[in-house]
Enzyme design. Structure first.
Site, PDB file in Angstrom:
ATOM      1  N   LYS A   1      -8.440  14.182 -14.664  1.00 43.37           N
ATOM      2  CA  LYS A   1      -7.805  15.484 -14.408  1.00 43.37           C
ATOM      3  C   LYS A   1      -8.819  16.625 -14.385  1.00 43.37           C
ATOM      4  CE  LYS A   1      -6.402  16.430 -19.187  1.00 43.37           C
ATOM      5  NZ  LYS A   1      -7.526  17.268 -19.490  1.00 43.37           N
ATOM      6  N   ASP A   2      -9.985  16.427 -15.003  1.00 42.00           N
ATOM      7  CA  ASP A   2     -11.008  17.460 -15.056  1.00 42.00           C
ATOM      8  C   ASP A   2     -12.132  17.264 -14.049  1.00 42.00           C
ATOM      9  OD1 ASP A   2      -9.770  18.791 -17.221  1.00 42.00           O
ATOM     10  OD2 ASP A   2     -10.668  17.386 -18.624  1.00 42.00           O
TER      11      ASP A   2
END
Length: 79
Positions: free
Chosen positions: A59-60
């Site tokens: 997600k990052d």
């Protein structure tokens, strides 16, 4: 075990890297750089040879990786 040598004491070293996104908690992420705040320090450590691999949440990870970086595998998410 596919790599028994890695099971030996001292064969691996875990380096915990605190990223800008981890450290700056009092400002909106967009104000301190936006994309890559949770991965930039990992990318730098990989590119300059301080670490051999990095593990991080997808997600990052930015949509476009820095030059010289590859994403060789993705493991299934565990909820």
């Amino acid at each position: 075990a596919n790599f028994p040598a890695l099971a030996e004491d001292g064969a691996l070293e875990i380096c915990i890297i605190k990223t800008t996104g981890d450290k700056v908690l009092d400002q909106p992420l967009a104000d301190i750089g936006g994309k890559g705040l949770f991965t930039r320090e990992l990318d730098d450590a990989l590119l300059d040879g301080r670490i051999d691999i990095a593990v991080h949440s997808m997600k990052d990870v930015p949509t476009y990786l820095p030059e010289g970086m590859v994403l060789p595998c993705m493991l299934p998410r565990e909820d």
